[in-house]
Design a protein around this motif. Structure first.
Motif, PDB file in Angstrom:
ATOM      1  N   LEU A 178      14.309   6.433   9.871  1.00 34.45           N
ATOM      2  CA  LEU A 178      14.316   5.985   8.474  1.00 34.45           C
ATOM      3  C   LEU A 178      13.588   7.005   7.588  1.00 34.45           C
ATOM      4  O   LEU A 178      14.081   7.403   6.523  1.00 34.45           O
ATOM      5  CB  LEU A 178      13.647   4.613   8.381  1.00 34.45           C
ATOM      6  N   GLY A 179      12.405   7.450   8.052  1.00 30.98           N
ATOM      7  CA  GLY A 179      11.621   8.412   7.284  1.00 30.98           C
ATOM      8  C   GLY A 179      12.356   9.730   7.116  1.00 30.98           C
ATOM      9  O   GLY A 179      12.342  10.329   6.038  1.00 30.98           O
ATOM     10  N   LEU A 180      13.028  10.160   8.173  1.00 28.86           N
ATOM     11  CA  LEU A 180      13.757  11.421   8.108  1.00 28.86           C
ATOM     12  C   LEU A 180      14.915  11.313   7.121  1.00 28.86           C
ATOM     13  O   LEU A 180      15.201  12.248   6.362  1.00 28.86           O
ATOM     14  CB  LEU A 180      14.283  11.777   9.502  1.00 28.86           C
ATOM     15  N   PHE A 181      15.582  10.151   7.109  1.00 28.96           N
ATOM     16  CA  PHE A 181      16.675   9.949   6.161  1.00 28.96           C
ATOM     17  C   PHE A 181      16.145  10.016   4.729  1.00 28.96           C
ATOM     18  O   PHE A 181      16.715  10.712   3.874  1.00 28.96           O
ATOM     19  CB  PHE A 181      17.366   8.615   6.409  1.00 28.96           C
ATOM     20  N   VAL A 182      15.043   9.312   4.480  1.00 28.32           N
ATOM     21  CA  VAL A 182      14.449   9.356   3.135  1.00 28.32           C
ATOM     22  C   VAL A 182      14.102  10.799   2.780  1.00 28.32           C
ATOM     23  O   VAL A 182      14.274  11.243   1.646  1.00 28.32           O
ATOM     24  CB  VAL A 182      13.192   8.450   3.068  1.00 28.32           C
ATOM     25  N   SER A 183      13.657  11.546   3.788  1.00 27.52           N
ATOM     26  CA  SER A 183      13.244  12.924   3.577  1.00 27.52           C
ATOM     27  C   SER A 183      14.405  13.815   3.138  1.00 27.52           C
ATOM     28  O   SER A 183      14.195  14.831   2.477  1.00 27.52           O
ATOM     29  CB  SER A 183      12.625  13.475   4.854  1.00 27.52           C
ATOM     30  N   THR A 184      15.643  13.439   3.500  1.00 17.31           N
ATOM     31  CA  THR A 184      16.790  14.263   3.088  1.00 17.31           C
ATOM     32  C   THR A 184      17.203  13.958   1.652  1.00 17.31           C
ATOM     33  O   THR A 184      18.020  14.667   1.081  1.00 17.31           O
ATOM     34  CB  THR A 184      18.021  14.015   3.983  1.00 17.31           C
ATOM     35  N   LEU A 185      16.659  12.871   1.087  1.00 23.01           N
ATOM     36  CA  LEU A 185      17.124  12.430  -0.225  1.00 23.01           C
ATOM     37  C   LEU A 185      16.394  13.104  -1.377  1.00 23.01           C
ATOM     38  O   LEU A 185      16.852  13.073  -2.502  1.00 23.01           O
ATOM     39  CB  LEU A 185      16.949  10.909  -0.367  1.00 23.01           C
ATOM     40  N   THR A 186      15.236  13.680  -1.109  1.00 24.16           N
ATOM     41  CA  THR A 186      14.424  14.183  -2.210  1.00 24.16           C
ATOM     42  C   THR A 186      13.846  15.545  -1.870  1.00 24.16           C
ATOM     43  O   THR A 186      13.805  15.936  -0.707  1.00 24.16           O
ATOM     44  CB  THR A 186      13.279  13.189  -2.524  1.00 24.16           C
ATOM     45  N   ASN A 187      13.403  16.254  -2.898  1.00 24.03           N
ATOM     46  CA  ASN A 187      12.732  17.532  -2.682  1.00 24.03           C
ATOM     47  C   ASN A 187      11.227  17.407  -2.819  1.00 24.03           C
ATOM     48  O   ASN A 187      10.528  18.398  -2.902  1.00 24.03           O
ATOM     49  CB  ASN A 187      13.241  18.576  -3.683  1.00 24.03           C
ATOM     50  N   SER A 188      10.737  16.172  -2.885  1.00 21.49           N
ATOM     51  CA  SER A 188       9.295  15.974  -3.016  1.00 21.49           C
ATOM     52  C   SER A 188       8.753  15.300  -1.766  1.00 21.49           C
ATOM     53  O   SER A 188       9.111  14.167  -1.451  1.00 21.49           O
ATOM     54  CB  SER A 188       9.002  15.123  -4.248  1.00 21.49           C
ATOM     55  N   GLY A 189       7.894  16.013  -1.060  1.00 20.90           N
ATOM     56  CA  GLY A 189       7.311  15.470   0.162  1.00 20.90           C
ATOM     57  C   GLY A 189       6.530  14.197  -0.094  1.00 20.90           C
ATOM     58  O   GLY A 189       6.634  13.222   0.650  1.00 20.90           O
ATOM     59  N   ILE A 190       5.767  14.193  -1.201  1.00 18.20           N
ATOM     60  CA  ILE A 190       4.944  13.030  -1.532  1.00 18.20           C
ATOM     61  C   ILE A 190       5.842  11.810  -1.769  1.00 18.20           C
ATOM     62  O   ILE A 190       5.575  10.716  -1.264  1.00 18.20           O
ATOM     63  CB  ILE A 190       4.104  13.311  -2.808  1.00 18.20           C
ATOM     64  N   ALA A 191       6.921  12.005  -2.532  1.00 22.55           N
ATOM     65  CA  ALA A 191       7.826  10.899  -2.838  1.00 22.55           C
ATOM     66  C   ALA A 191       8.429  10.335  -1.555  1.00 22.55           C
ATOM     67  O   ALA A 191       8.522   9.114  -1.380  1.00 22.55           O
ATOM     68  CB  ALA A 191       8.935  11.374  -3.778  1.00 22.55           C
TER      69      ALA A 191
ATOM     70  N   GLY B  71       9.137  18.077   2.477  1.00 26.47           N
ATOM     71  CA  GLY B  71       7.985  18.955   2.342  1.00 26.47           C
ATOM     72  C   GLY B  71       8.400  20.421   2.409  1.00 26.47           C
ATOM     73  O   GLY B  71       7.908  21.256   1.652  1.00 26.47           O
ATOM     74  N   GLU B  72       9.343  20.745   3.292  1.00 22.76           N
ATOM     75  CA  GLU B  72       9.850  22.118   3.393  1.00 22.76           C
ATOM     76  C   GLU B  72      10.596  22.483   2.118  1.00 22.76           C
ATOM     77  O   GLU B  72      10.484  23.610   1.621  1.00 22.76           O
ATOM     78  CB  GLU B  72      10.800  22.252   4.587  1.00 22.76           C
ATOM     79  N   ALA B  73      11.363  21.514   1.588  1.00 22.30           N
ATOM     80  CA  ALA B  73      12.094  21.778   0.346  1.00 22.30           C
ATOM     81  C   ALA B  73      11.107  22.022  -0.783  1.00 22.30           C
ATOM     82  O   ALA B  73      11.260  22.951  -1.578  1.00 22.30           O
ATOM     83  CB  ALA B  73      13.006  20.604   0.008  1.00 22.30           C
ATOM     84  N   ASN B  74      10.068  21.201  -0.812  1.00 23.11           N
ATOM     85  CA  ASN B  74       9.056  21.298  -1.850  1.00 23.11           C
ATOM     86  C   ASN B  74       8.371  22.670  -1.827  1.00 23.11           C
ATOM     87  O   ASN B  74       8.121  23.275  -2.860  1.00 23.11           O
ATOM     88  CB  ASN B  74       8.024  20.186  -1.631  1.00 23.11           C
TER      89      ASN B  74
ATOM     90  N   THR C 104      25.594  18.233   4.011  1.00 24.64           N
ATOM     91  CA  THR C 104      26.467  18.466   2.859  1.00 24.64           C
ATOM     92  C   THR C 104      25.673  18.703   1.577  1.00 24.64           C
ATOM     93  O   THR C 104      26.252  18.902   0.520  1.00 24.64           O
ATOM     94  CB  THR C 104      27.378  17.260   2.623  1.00 24.64           C
ATOM     95  N   LYS C 105      24.362  18.687   1.699  1.00 21.19           N
ATOM     96  CA  LYS C 105      23.523  18.740   0.509  1.00 21.19           C
ATOM     97  C   LYS C 105      23.446  20.150  -0.056  1.00 21.19           C
ATOM     98  O   LYS C 105      23.385  21.123   0.691  1.00 21.19           O
ATOM     99  CB  LYS C 105      22.130  18.270   0.939  1.00 21.19           C
ATOM    100  N   ASP C 106      23.444  20.265  -1.394  1.00 22.33           N
ATOM    101  CA  ASP C 106      23.168  21.554  -2.024  1.00 22.33           C
ATOM    102  C   ASP C 106      21.675  21.793  -1.984  1.00 22.33           C
ATOM    103  O   ASP C 106      20.896  20.975  -2.473  1.00 22.33           O
ATOM    104  CB  ASP C 106      23.631  21.538  -3.481  1.00 22.33           C
ATOM    105  N   ILE C 107      21.273  22.910  -1.396  1.00 25.77           N
ATOM    106  CA  ILE C 107      19.843  23.212  -1.308  1.00 25.77           C
ATOM    107  C   ILE C 107      19.464  24.005  -2.561  1.00 25.77           C
ATOM    108  O   ILE C 107      19.736  25.201  -2.662  1.00 25.77           O
ATOM    109  CB  ILE C 107      19.516  24.032  -0.041  1.00 25.77           C
TER     110      ILE C 107
END
Lengths: 307, 331
Positions: free
Chosen positions: A216-229, A126-129, A302-305
C-alpha cells in the motif's frame, strides 16, 4: 537503382550496423542485476531515519519490560486483576520469553506498520523528491526492476524491524525475568527450545503481516513526488483503517481490512496451533500485495518522470 | 561562403525527408509532448544529431529543451511522434540504449547522506550491464577525470554546487559512452571550472563520443559545438552546423561615410546585395570580391570613407534574427 541493388545495399548496411552493435553489446548479467538490491539495502539501512525508527522499535520492549518489573516489584501480577494490557503481559514475570510476544503484540498495531509506512512511502517519492529517481532510471535501473527492488527492500525492512523488536525483547526478558519452560494458551507446557522456535515463527508471521501495508505504501509512493506526503498518507490510511476496524457497524467490511487478523499470531501459542486466523491473515496480506503491487506497477511503469 | 546563405540551415517550416533512424545518433520525427494541463511543451520536433558532433541545444527557459531531453531519455512518454536514440526507438529500447548514454539532466542530484564515491557506486550498481568487478576502478577513474578525487570521501551534502555538478558529470562518465547528454553542464561552476568542462567536452568529442549539450549560454555553444539547434516556445527554429547558423546572420560589410547615397549606389554596382543605409553607416552582405577593390571603387567615385570593415555576426545575432526577441525572454 534496381530493387535488388537497393535491398543488397540495405542488407550490407544493416549487417555493418549489426556487427558494430555486437561489438559493444552490453548484456545484463542476471547476477549483476542483484547489485541494485544490495545497493538499495545499503542505502536504506545507512540512513539516519531508518536507524532512528529501528531504535524506537528497540526501545519499546525495554519500556514494557522495565514497567512490568517495577509494577510487579511488590509481588502483584502485571496487567492487574482485570487482565488488561497487551496479550501475554501477565506471564512475563514467570518467563522472560513472553516479553517477545508482548512486545510484538504491543508494536504490531501501530509502531511497526508506521515504521514500514514511512520507509515504503518514501521509497519512490523520496527519490523523486531528491531528483535521484531520474538518474537511477537513466542508469538505467529499469522501472519494473527498480519497483521490485524497492518492494524487496521494504520487505527486508519489515523483517528487520520485527526482528529488532523480538531480539530486544528477548534480551530484556532474559535480563529482567527468569527463563525456562512455558505454558501455552491451551495450558500445555512446552520446553524453552520449542518456545524459542515459536517466538521466531511468530516474528516471521508478524513480519509477513506487514507486507500488505508495505505494498500500500509503495503504491502511494508512486502517486506523488513528495516523500513527506507519501509517508503521511500511508500512516494516515493505516490509522483510519485501525479506527474503522473498531466500529461495530462496519463489521461487514472488517474482514477486508489489512489489520483485521493481525493479532491472530497469538494462535501460534496454542497447542495444537489454530491455523484459521493465521491463514486468513497471510491470504489477506498476499491479496493486498497483489492488488497494490499491480497498481504500483501500472502507475510507475507508465508515469512521466518530471521530477 | 557565398552559397551558404542561399542554401541556409533547415528551418522548422520545411518538412525534411523521412530519415533512416541510423543516420543520426538522435533522430526525432514530429516529436510532440502535451502535458495533462493541455500545455504544449514540445511541438512537432524534427531533430537530427549527427554522429560525432558536439551538438548545442539552445533556447530560453521554458522553450521545451528539458522536456525534449526527458523524452530522449525515456523519462517522459511522447504524446505523438517518434524519437530514436542510437538507432533504437525510445522509450521502448531504454534498457538497451541507456547503458551507452551518459546523462546530466536538470542539474545534479546526489544522495546527500552518501559520500561522492558511494553516490557513484550506487548509480553504477543501478546499471545491470555494468561489471561489478571493475566498479571501484571505474568510479575512481570517473572521480579523477572531473577532479573530485580529494573530496570523494566527503558526504555529498557538504559539496558546493560546482562539486555536485562535477559529481553528476562523473556519473555520466562511469563507462565509455557513445552519447553524452549534458543539460547545462557548466551551471554553478566558476570560470576555471567552466573552462575545464569545455576542455573535457572537447576531449570526449575527439574520442568519438557524440555530445548533446543544452545551454542558455550562446558563447559557450559557439566555443565548443560543431552543430546546434535553436528552440523557442516548444518549436524547433533552426538546426545545422554552427558555422552555417552564424552564416545565416553572417557578418555584414559596414561602410561609415557622410556620403551615404553615393556609397550605396557604388556598393550596389560592386555587387553588394541587401544594401541598407542607417545614419552614417551603409551596410550590405559581404561580396565575393576583394574588399580592397570595393574600397578603391568607393574612393574613385568620390565617396569619403571613414571606415570600412566586416562586422562578424555572433550566434546571438543569429538567434535574435531568428526569434525576433532577446535570448533571456521566457517562451
Amino acid at each position: 537503382m534496381s530493387r535488388a541493388e537497393a535491398s543488397s545495399r540495405a542488407e550490407a548496411s544493416s549487417r555493418a550496423q549489426a556487427s558494430a552493435r555486437a561489438e559493444e553489446t552490453r548484456r545484463a548479467n542476471p547476477l549483476w542485476t542483484l547489485g541494485l538490491f544490495r545497493s538499495e539495502l545499503l542505502t536504506t539501512f545507512r540512513r539516519w531515519r531508518t536507524l532512528a525508527l529501528l531504535g524506537v522499535l528497540a526501545a519499546v520492549p525495554v519500556l514494557v519490560g522495565v514497567a512490568v518489573k517495577i509494577e510487579t516489584g511488590d509481588g502483584s501480577t502485571a496487567g492487574g486483576p482485570g487482565g488488561g494490557g497487551p496479550a501475554f503481559i501477565s506471564q512475563i514475570t514467570n518467563n522472560g520469553l513472553f516479553l517477545v510476544f508482548t512486545a510484538l503484540a504491543a508494536t504490531l498495531p501501530f509502531f511497526l506498520p508506521m515504521a514500514v509506512g514511512v520507509v515504503a512511502g518514501d521509497a519512490l517519492a523520496g527519490e523523486a523528491n531528491a531528483g535521484t529517481l531520474r538518474y537511477l532510471l537513466v542508469a538505467p535501473a529499469g522501472r519494473s526492476r527498480l519497483l521490485l527492488t524497492k518492494y524487496a527492500t521494504v520487505l527486508a525492512f519489515c523483517l528487520a524491524a520485527t526482528l529488532v523488536v523480538a531480539v530486544s525483547a528477548l534480551a530484556v526478558g532474559a535480563l529482567l525475568f527468569p527463563l525456562g519452560d512455558l505454558t501455552t494458551i491451551s495450558g500445555t507446557r512446552i520446553g524453552f527450545g520449542e518456545g524459542l522456535v515459536r517466538a521466531l515463527l511468530i516474528a516471521l508471521v508478524v513480519a509477513a503481516s506487514l507486507t500488505g501495508v508495505a505494498a500500500l505504501g509503495l503504491f502511494v509512493s508512486t502517486l506523488t513526488n513528495s516523500g513527506i506526503a507519501a509517508m503521511a498518507t500511508t500512516v494516515g490510511l493505516l490509522t483510519t483503517v485501525q479506527i474503522l476496524d473498531q466500529i461495530p457497524q462496519l463489521s461487514a467490511l472488517h474482514p477486508y481490512f489489512f489489520s483485521h487478523y493481525w493479532l491472530s499470531f497469538a494462535d501460534l501459542m496454542r497447542e495444537p496451533v489454530h491455523w484459521e486466523g493465521l491463514t486468513r491473515n497471510l491470504g489477506l496480506q498476499a491479496l493486498y500485495a497483489a492488488v497494490f503491487g499491480s497498481a504500483a506497477w501500472a502507475r510507475f511503469t507508465t508515469k512521466d518522470i518530471t521530477a | 561562403m557565398g552559397e551558404a546563405s542561399a542554401t541556409g540551415p533547415d528551418t522548422a517550416g520545411a518538412r525534411p525527408d523521412p530519415v533512416d533512424a541510423g543516420d543520426g545518433v538522435v533522430v526525432t520525427r514530429a516529436l510532440t509532448k502535451r502535458y495533462r494541463g493541455g500545455q504544449l511543451a514540445v511541438d512537432g520536433l524534427d531533430l537530427t544529431v549527427p554522429a560525432g558532433s558536439v551538438f548545442g541545444f539552445l533556447g530560453p527557459n521554458g522553450s521545451g529543451k528539458t522536456t525534449t531531453i526527458r523524452m530522449l531519455m525515456g523519462l517522459i512518454e511522447p504524446t505523438s511522434g517518434t524519437a530514436h536514440v542510437l538507432g533504437r526507438p525510445m522509450p521502448r529500447s531504454a534498457r538497451a540504449v541507456l547503458p551507452r548514454v551518459g546523462a546530466l539532466i536538470e542539474g545534479p542530484a546526489p544522495y546527500g547522506f552518501l559520500s561522492g564515491r558511494d553516490n557513484l557506486l550506487r548509480y553504477d550498481a543501478a546499471d545491470p550491464t555494468a561489471d561489478p568487478r571493475t566498479r571501484r576502478a571505474r568510479v575512481a577513474a570517473a572521480l579523477d577525470r572531473v577532479g573530485l578525487t580529494a573530496a570523494a570521501g566527503k558526504k555529498a551534502k557538504a559539496y558546493s554546487l560546482g562539486m555536485k555538478q562535477r559529481l553528476g558529470l562523473a556519473a555520466a562518465l562511469l563507462r565509455p559512452r557513445r552519447l553524452l547528454v549534458l543539460d547545462e553542464p557548466t551551471n554553478g561552476l566558476d570560470p576555471q571550472g567552466m573552462r575545464e568542462i569545455r576542455t573535457l567536452v572537447r576531449e570526449l568529442a575527439s574520442d568519438g563520443t557524440t555530445v548533446f549539450l543544452s545551454s542558455h549560454l550562446l558563447d559557450e555553444i559557439e566555443q565548443v559545438c560543431t552543430h546546434a539547434a535553436v528552440m523557442a516556445r516548444g518549436r524547433l527554429i533552426t538546426q545545422g552546423a554552427v558555422a552555417d547558423l552564424a552564416a545565416g546572420a553572417r557578418g555584414r560589410l559596414v561602410v561609415t561615410t557622410p556620403d551615404t547615397g553615393d556609397a550605396a549606389r557604388v556598393l550596389k554596382e560592386q555587387g553588394v546585395a541587401d544594401v541598407v543605409v542607417a545614419e552614417d553607416r551603409v551596410t550590405g552582405e559581404v561580396p565575393g570580391r576583394d574588399l580592397a577593390e570595393v574600397n578603391a571603387a568607393l574612393v574613385t567615385a568620390g565617396v569619403r570613407v571613414r571606415g570600412l570593415g566586416v562586422e562578424r555576426a555572433s550566434l546571438e545575432d543569429a538567434f535574435v534574427a531568428l526569434t525576433g526577441e532577446g535570448f533571456d525572454v521566457a517562451g
